[in-house]
Each structure stands twice: as structure tokens, then as C-alpha cells.
Design an enzyme around this catalytic site. Structure first.
Site, PDB file in Angstrom:
ATOM      1  CE  LYS A  67      -3.972  -1.936   2.503  1.00  0.00           C
ATOM      2  NZ  LYS A  67      -4.899  -1.700   3.617  1.00  0.00           N
ATOM      3  CG  ASP A 103      -8.769   0.566   4.354  1.00  0.00           C
ATOM      4  OD1 ASP A 103      -9.593  -0.223   3.838  1.00  0.00           O
ATOM      5  OD2 ASP A 103      -7.564   0.270   4.531  1.00  0.00           O
TER       6      ASP A 103
HETATM    7  N1  LIG Z   1     -12.150  -4.719   8.134  1.00  0.00           N
HETATM    8  C1  LIG Z   1     -11.377  -4.168   7.207  1.00  0.00           C
HETATM    9  O1  LIG Z   1     -11.820  -3.817   6.110  1.00  0.00           O
HETATM   10  C2  LIG Z   1      -9.926  -3.944   7.505  1.00  0.00           C
HETATM   11  C3  LIG Z   1      -9.206  -2.961   6.777  1.00  0.00           C
HETATM   12  C4  LIG Z   1      -7.854  -2.762   7.074  1.00  0.00           C
HETATM   13  C5  LIG Z   1      -7.251  -3.544   8.063  1.00  0.00           C
HETATM   14  N2  LIG Z   1      -7.983  -4.479   8.721  1.00  0.00           N
HETATM   15  C6  LIG Z   1      -7.364  -5.309   9.785  1.00  0.00           C
HETATM   16  O2  LIG Z   1      -6.811  -4.420  10.757  1.00  0.00           O
HETATM   17  C7  LIG Z   1      -5.669  -4.991  11.365  1.00  0.00           C
HETATM   18  C8  LIG Z   1      -4.516  -4.000  11.385  1.00  0.00           C
HETATM   19  O3  LIG Z   1      -4.135  -3.701  10.050  1.00  0.00           O
HETATM   20  P1  LIG Z   1      -2.968  -2.627   9.734  1.00  0.00           P
HETATM   21  O4  LIG Z   1      -2.926  -2.520   8.255  1.00  0.00           O
HETATM   22  O5  LIG Z   1      -3.138  -1.414  10.555  1.00  0.00           O
HETATM   23  O6  LIG Z   1      -1.674  -3.420  10.241  1.00  0.00           O
HETATM   24  P2  LIG Z   1      -0.279  -2.782  10.741  1.00  0.00           P
HETATM   25  O7  LIG Z   1      -0.007  -1.499  10.032  1.00  0.00           O
HETATM   26  O8  LIG Z   1       0.694  -3.886  10.656  1.00  0.00           O
HETATM   27  O9  LIG Z   1      -0.547  -2.439  12.308  1.00  0.00           O
HETATM   28  C9  LIG Z   1      -0.767  -3.477  13.223  1.00  0.00           C
HETATM   29  C10 LIG Z   1      -1.252  -2.913  14.556  1.00  0.00           C
HETATM   30  O10 LIG Z   1      -1.574  -4.037  15.402  1.00  0.00           O
HETATM   31  C11 LIG Z   1      -0.737  -3.991  16.574  1.00  0.00           C
HETATM   32  N3  LIG Z   1      -0.356  -5.359  16.969  1.00  0.00           N
HETATM   33  C12 LIG Z   1      -0.072  -6.388  16.142  1.00  0.00           C
HETATM   34  N4  LIG Z   1       0.256  -7.493  16.872  1.00  0.00           N
HETATM   35  C13 LIG Z   1       0.163  -7.133  18.178  1.00  0.00           C
HETATM   36  C14 LIG Z   1       0.361  -7.810  19.414  1.00  0.00           C
HETATM   37  N5  LIG Z   1       0.726  -9.095  19.446  1.00  0.00           N
HETATM   38  N6  LIG Z   1       0.163  -7.125  20.560  1.00  0.00           N
HETATM   39  C15 LIG Z   1      -0.226  -5.833  20.550  1.00  0.00           C
HETATM   40  N7  LIG Z   1      -0.424  -5.108  19.406  1.00  0.00           N
HETATM   41  C16 LIG Z   1      -0.240  -5.759  18.234  1.00  0.00           C
HETATM   42  C17 LIG Z   1       0.465  -3.171  16.167  1.00  0.00           C
HETATM   43  O11 LIG Z   1       1.078  -2.642  17.334  1.00  0.00           O
HETATM   44  P3  LIG Z   1       2.643  -2.192  17.348  1.00  0.00           P
HETATM   45  O12 LIG Z   1       2.687  -0.822  16.746  1.00  0.00           O
HETATM   46  O13 LIG Z   1       2.992  -2.246  18.773  1.00  0.00           O
HETATM   47  O14 LIG Z   1       3.379  -3.219  16.501  1.00  0.00           O
HETATM   48  C18 LIG Z   1      -0.210  -2.095  15.289  1.00  0.00           C
HETATM   49  O15 LIG Z   1      -0.843  -1.133  16.097  1.00  0.00           O
HETATM   50  C19 LIG Z   1      -5.383  -6.277  10.564  1.00  0.00           C
HETATM   51  O16 LIG Z   1      -5.890  -7.352  11.299  1.00  0.00           O
HETATM   52  C20 LIG Z   1      -6.169  -6.105   9.279  1.00  0.00           C
HETATM   53  O17 LIG Z   1      -6.596  -7.332   8.737  1.00  0.00           O
HETATM   54  C21 LIG Z   1      -9.306  -4.694   8.482  1.00  0.00           C
END
Ligand SMILES: NC(=O)c1ccc[n+]([C@@H]2O[C@H](COP(=O)([O-])OP(=O)(O)OC[C@H]3O[C@@H](n4cnc5c(N)ncnc54)[C@H](OP(=O)(O)O)[C@@H]3O)[C@@H](O)[C@H]2O)c1
Length: 283
Positions: A67, A103
């Protein structure tokens, strides 16, 4: 293949539900065309995008980990995409690669549908997470007049960096709180989980919901499982809830309209199709 052709690119891409959604709409609106998932390794992204004009594709969706890089390669981007620094929807216009981030709109459309009136007005909100999804949600909350926002995250640096950016998006205040610290909430009317915590195969999200406003709406953007432990607990306490599936469906609609020329509807039948697929999937 006659008609327009679109794709979703990512690495890996096997688990993407986007083809199910777009092919459902192609059939529903009786359109010729195709929507295919393509696994593109990071090293091949630039070449793939440069060759798009001479390919069969008119555009597509972009997912993890492409992205941000695709945003940099796009010649034209929407204001929303520029705020987020990432695109999830691309197309060609006058031979130039253009990008948007849907999004934000997907999140808001779903919240409006599942928790109408959530922003009438929403004084205080809390967002858990500091990644790409949290950033999109914060842009959305600012656009709807939320005044005070608290960002919670595991990692302090990422949380503080996002808070610094969010301060210029129109909030009156942006505060931060480490996820591991207790007593996080103080009268928030909206809580959103924007981390992958609670997702199938990931650790559970552990937060104490005491302190939220009695009428607070609790939203989780995780959609597998459909009802996360957070949403179950929120519902048990009498909060209105909003799940991640609707965001996934609503974020897809603007791309479909750009490539295929019809604004598709998010219907119960489409929801059922994806729900069935999620239920069949193994962790
Ligand atoms: N429903 C939808 O349409 C939609 C759209 C977009 C994303 N999503 C979902 O949203 C989630 C996040 O996506 P993203 O793109 O933001 O990912 P990202 O940029 O990789 O960010 C991940 C986030 O999750 C936290 N995290 C991950 N593992 C963790 C753990 N074990 N303990 C505590 N915090 C943890 C990270 O914290 P740190 O900063 O501490 O690493 C960060 O805040 C994903 O599951 C994705 O599938 C859903």
C-alpha cells in the site's frame, strides 16, 4: 476476456476475500469483466505497475505489503490517500497511475449503517492501534468532527508518531496510552480496535471496558472471527457494536465503481456469501 479486468495485488494474497466480493457484484450487475488475485512479490511491484497500461487491467486493489510503495509510485492521489500515505485502490487516468484509500470511507459507511447517530456528536473516541488501519480510522474520525481522541498501542514510538500527525487533522486533543497500562478509558463514546489482536491465530485483545460512556459504540475492524471477544464483551455490557466485515465490504464499493462503472450495493446476500466463506475457512 471481454469487458474490464481488475485485480487485487498483495504478498501473500491467497486469503484475500476481494475476488469473492467483486465477482459477486460482476454477476449481480450482469457485467462482463473479471477480478483476479495476483501475488506480486515486493521486488516485482514497480515493474507490474509500470506495465499496467499495456496489460489487460484497468486497475485494482492493493493490499499488504504494497500500500505505501504503490502510493509513492502513483502520479495522482486523492487527499485522503495523501493524509494516510497509502493507497488500496488504483486506476489509470490519461495513462497516469492514480490512487485512493477507501478504508476511511469504508469504515465510516459501516459505522453509519451499524451504529447510526454515533457521531451526533461524538465528543471523545479511543482507537487501539497505530498502524495503517488506525491511521485511516483517525482520518475518518477527524472528518466527522470527533473532538478528543486517545490512541492506545503496544509500542510507544509508533503511537507517539501517529499522535503527532493526528494533531494537525482537526482534533482538539490527541492523547496516548500504552495498551499494557490499566484504566485506559474516561467517558469515550466510541472505541475502535484497529489492531490484529483478536483475529484468528492472533493473541486476544485485553482491555477493560470500564470507563467507556454508558452509550458508547464499540467497533472492531477484525472480521475473522465475525464476532470478536471484544465485541462479545461490549454487547454483554449493553454497548452497540460494529464489526469488521461491513468495513471490508464498504471499502470495496468505490473501486468497483471506478473500474466497472456501477456503484454496487452492500446487501445482506453479499454479507451472507462472505460469512459462509469465513465460516468454512480454517485458521
Ligand atoms: N475490516 C477491514 O476492512 C480492515 C481494513 C484494514 C485492516 N484491517 C485489519 O486491521 C488490522 C490492522 O491492520 P494494519 O494494516 O493497521 O496493520 P499494521 O499497520 O501492521 O498495524 C498493526 C497494529 O496491530 C498492533 N499489533 C499487532 N500485533 C500485536 C500484538 N501481538 N500485541 C499488541 N499489538 C499488536 C500493532 O502494534 P505495534 O505498533 O505495537 O506493533 C499495530 O498497532 C489487521 O488485522 C487487518 O486485517 C481490516
Amino acid at each position: 476476456m471481454s469487458g474490464k479486468n481488475a485485480f487485487v495485488i498483495g504478498y501473500p494474497i491467497k486469503h484475500s476475500r476481494s475476488p469473492l466480493i467483486h465477482n459477486y457484484w460482476l454477476k449481480e450487475y450482469n457485467l462482463t469483466g473479471s477480478y483476479t488475485k495476483l501475488e506480486i512479490a515486493p521486488g516485482d511491484l514497480k515493474t507490474f505497475l509500470s506495465n499496467m497500461e499495456s496489460s489487460i487491467y484497468c486497475g485494482g486493489n492493493v493490499t499488504i505489503p504494497h500500500k505505501e510503495k504503490t502510493f509513492e509510485i502513483c502520479v495522482r492521489t486523492t487527499e485522503t490517500a495523501r493524509k494516510i500515505g497509502a493507497v488500496n485502490t488504483i486506476w489509470l487516468e490519461d495513462s497516469q497511475l492514480c490512487g485512493d484509500n477507501t478504508d476511511v470511507g469504508g469504515f465510516l459507511a459501516n459505522l453509519d449503517e451499524e451504529a447510526p447517530g454515533w457521531d451526533a456528536p461524538c465528543e471523545k473516541a479511543a482507537v487501539i492501534g497505530a498502524g495503517g488501519a488506525a491511521r485511516a480510522i483517525l482520518v475518518g474520525l477527524a472528518s466527522r468532527g470527533v473532538r478528543h481522541v486517545k490512541i492506545l498501542n503496544r509500542t510507544a514510538d509508533r503511537m507517539r508518531a501517529l499522535a503527532d500527525e493526528a494533531r494537525v487533522w482537526g482534533f482538539q486533543s490527541v492523547t496516548t496510552h500504552l495498551l499494557a497500562e490499566p484504566r485506559a478509558f474516561s467517558g469515550e463514546a466510541l472505541l475502535v480496535n484497529a489492531t490484529s489482536l483478536g483475529m484468528v491465530g492472533q493473541p486476544a485483545l485485553s482491555v477493560d471496558l470500564d470507563g467507556l460512556s454508558k452509550n458508547a459504540v464499540v467497533s472492531d475492524i477484525v472480521y475473522a472471527p465475525l464476532e470478536t471477544a471484544l465485541l462479545r464483551e461490549a454487547a454483554r455490557r449493553g454497548h452497540r457494536t460494529s464489526s469488521g466485515l461491513g468495513m471490508l465490504l464498504h471499502q470495496a464499493a468505490p473501486g468497483f465503481e471506478r473500474w466497472f462503472g456501477v456503484r454496487p450495493k452492500v446487501t445482506p446476500a453479499l454479507r451472507d456469501l462472505i460469512v459462509d466463506d469465513l465460516r468454512q475457512a480454517r485458521p
